[in-house]
Each structure stands twice: as structure tokens, then as C-alpha cells.
Design a protein around this motif. Structure first.
Motif, PDB file in Angstrom:
ATOM      1  N   LEU A  86       0.718  -1.185   0.104  1.00 40.65           N
ATOM      2  CA  LEU A  86       0.030   0.024   0.034  1.00 40.65           C
ATOM      3  C   LEU A  86       0.738   1.321  -0.007  1.00 40.65           C
ATOM      4  CD1 LEU A  86      -2.986  -1.182   2.496  1.00 40.65           C
ATOM      5  CD2 LEU A  86      -3.148   0.029  -0.006  1.00 40.65           C
ATOM      6  N   ARG A 199      -4.899   1.660  -4.843  1.00 42.13           N
ATOM      7  CA  ARG A 199      -5.337   1.285  -3.461  1.00 42.13           C
ATOM      8  C   ARG A 199      -6.496   0.533  -2.927  1.00 42.13           C
ATOM      9  NH1 ARG A 199      -4.697   6.227  -2.099  1.00 42.13           N
ATOM     10  NH2 ARG A 199      -2.569   6.167  -1.878  1.00 42.13           N
ATOM     11  N   HIS A 203      -6.932  -3.011  -1.321  1.00 43.27           N
ATOM     12  CA  HIS A 203      -7.928  -3.426  -0.145  1.00 43.27           C
ATOM     13  C   HIS A 203      -8.614  -4.834  -0.338  1.00 43.27           C
ATOM     14  CE1 HIS A 203      -7.761   0.854   1.448  1.00 43.27           C
ATOM     15  NE2 HIS A 203      -6.855   0.582   1.784  1.00 43.27           N
ATOM     16  N   THR A 219      -6.639  -5.883   9.345  1.00 41.56           N
ATOM     17  CA  THR A 219      -6.514  -4.811   8.400  1.00 41.56           C
ATOM     18  C   THR A 219      -4.970  -4.123   8.510  1.00 41.56           C
ATOM     19  OG1 THR A 219      -8.879  -4.438   8.478  1.00 41.56           O
ATOM     20  CG2 THR A 219      -7.310  -2.618   7.419  1.00 41.56           C
ATOM     21  N   ALA A 223      -3.423   0.349   5.306  1.00 35.82           N
ATOM     22  CA  ALA A 223      -4.933   0.476   4.685  1.00 35.82           C
ATOM     23  C   ALA A 223      -5.867   1.142   5.696  1.00 35.82           C
ATOM     24  CB  ALA A 223      -5.511  -0.905   4.641  1.00 35.82           C
ATOM     25  N   ARG A 224      -5.506   0.940   7.118  1.00 40.31           N
ATOM     26  CA  ARG A 224      -6.394   1.435   7.944  1.00 40.31           C
ATOM     27  C   ARG A 224      -6.334   3.176   7.930  1.00 40.31           C
ATOM     28  NH1 ARG A 224      -4.630  -2.594  11.321  1.00 40.31           N
ATOM     29  NH2 ARG A 224      -3.216  -1.481  12.656  1.00 40.31           N
ATOM     30  N   LEU A 227      -8.703   4.376   5.560  1.00 45.87           N
ATOM     31  CA  LEU A 227     -10.013   4.410   5.647  1.00 45.87           C
ATOM     32  C   LEU A 227     -10.310   5.194   6.582  1.00 45.87           C
ATOM     33  CD1 LEU A 227     -10.013   0.439   5.557  1.00 45.87           C
ATOM     34  CD2 LEU A 227     -10.800   2.140   4.035  1.00 45.87           C
TER      35      LEU A 227
END
Length: 228
Positions: A86, A199, A203, A219, A223-224, A227
Motif C-alpha cells: 500500500l 489502493r 484493499h 487490516t 490500509a487503516r 480508511l
């Protein structure tokens, strides 16, 4: 960095395919003499191929036993791997989505067509999807024009290979949809959209790859952060 096949690559490609298609399963020992006999070559090109595959992260050298296929990574390691992806691959997608001569839109379209033609859920077909996915990502990373990034991403992708045949997107429909979004952004030379599409794809890929391994709810930290 470009990737081109030659006659000298035959043994390497044959062994790599056997690993990706799980003819050689995770952790299984690889017999140099056995592979040489099967391929009709001397042991030297087999050793050279195994050295290359070790560099790819697909095999490991085992003391007193020669080589073995890289064991399956656990779900926490998978999360860590995607954290790094990521950080790297959305940037690469943004760099690829330019009007430069090396814009990879044509190559991405070719791989979308390959993915669309593949039908069924049998292991060999899923392995072909995995190879198409690999080529799709390679084209994007190569277009970014950073050799260090190419090497890093190659090694990261190698560690995902054993999960690819066990994801819930068995027919590749979600992967196709996500790849199509990346292709559209790259073809339109829209770096912001390309980064966002990559991205979103990562995910989705993480969710599909980790769910069968019981990693629901895990996760990647990277990624978190996107988000929130």
C-alpha cells in the motif's frame, strides 16, 4: 526494468510455473536430479534456475536438503506485506498514469483481455489468473521507472503466490473490475485516480486473500490509515 523470455529461461520458467500452479506445494523439497531428468537437461541449469527462484522468494535453501518451495506465510505476515504494498504500488500507479511514451495502458488492456477470457475455478485456470495479475502489476511498476521499486515489488508478489489459488474471488470477477478501474485511470493519464484505484484494489485483494486463512478483521495499518 524489462522482463523478456529467452531459451535460457526455459528451466526457470518451467519450475516457476510448477510452483505457481502448486505442482510443487509450499514447503515441498525440490530434487535437482529429479527436475533435471524431468526437463531433459543437466543439473547445472536447474541449479541456476533455483538460484533465481531463491532471489524471487519462491524457494529457500535448506541445510543439507538442497532447496524447498517457500512455506506459506501466516496471516499476520500477509497483513505486513500488504502494508508495504500500500505504500509502494499506489505511488507506482500514479507515476505510470502519465502521457510518457512508457505509459503501460496497452499492456494493461492486453492483460484485462486475458483475464476476461479465463473461465472456471480449477487450479490451473486460477494459476493463469495469478500470472496475468502478476504481469498487470509488473507493467505498472516497470512504467514507474524505478529499478529498486521493481525488485522490491517482485519479491513482495512472490510471497503472495501460495494464497492466490485459495481466495474467495475464485473466478476473478472482482479482480477484473478493480484492474479495469486502474487501466481506465492510467489510460486517461490521471495519476490521482490511478493511485486511488490501486489502493482500492489492494484493499480488495487483501480481503480476498486473507479471508480463507481466517484473517477476517485483520487490516493492514497502511490500509487503516486510508480508511479513516
Amino acid at each position: 526494468m524489462t522482463r523478456s523470455g529467452t531459451g535460457q529461461d526455459r528451466v526457470y520458467q518451467a519450475l516457476r510455473t510448477r510452483i505457481l500452479e502448486h505442482e510443487l506445494g509450499p514447503g515441498s523439497r525440490i530434487s535437482i536430479s529429479g527436475e533435471a531428468q524431468r526437463l531433459g537437461v543437466s543439473q547445472t541449469p536447474v541449479r541456476e534456475a533455483l538460484n533465481r527462484l531463491e532471489g524471487d522468494g519462491l524457494v529457500v535453501r535448506v541445510a543439507s536438503r538442497g532447496y524447498a518451495v517457500t512455506p506459506l506465510i501466516d496471516r499476520e505476515q500477509l497483513a505486513e506485506l500488504f502494508e508495504l504494498r500500500l505504500l509502494l504500488e499506489p505511488w507506482a500507479a500514479g507515476e505510470a498514469a502519465t502521457a510518457r511514451l512508457r505509459n503501460p495502458a496497452r499492456l494493461l488492456r492486453d492483460e484485462l483481455e486475458v483475464l476476461e477470457r479465463l473461465r472456471g475455478t480449477e487450479q490451473a485456470v486460477q494459476a493463469q489468473r495469478a500470472l496475468s495479475d502478476q504481469r498487470f502489476h509488473e507493467a505498472i511498476v516497470d512504467a514507474a521507472g524505478n529499478g529498486f521499486l521493481t525488485t522490491a515489488v517482485d519479491r513482495l508478489h512472490a510471497h503472495v503466490h501460495v494464497f492466490r489459488l485459495h481466495q474467495i474471488d475464485a473466478e476473478g470477477r472482482e479482480t477484473y473490475r478493480e484492474h479495469a478501474a486502474i487501466f481506465a485511470a492510467v489510460e486517461a493519464c490521471d495519476p490521482t485516480a490511478a493511485e486511488a484505484a490501486m489502493r482500492a484494489h489492494l484493499h480488495g485483494a487483501f480481503a480476498r486473500l486473507s479471508a480463507p486463512a481466517g484473517a477476517d478483521g485483520i487490516t493492514p495499518r497502511a490500509a487503516r490509515s486510508h480508511l479513516r
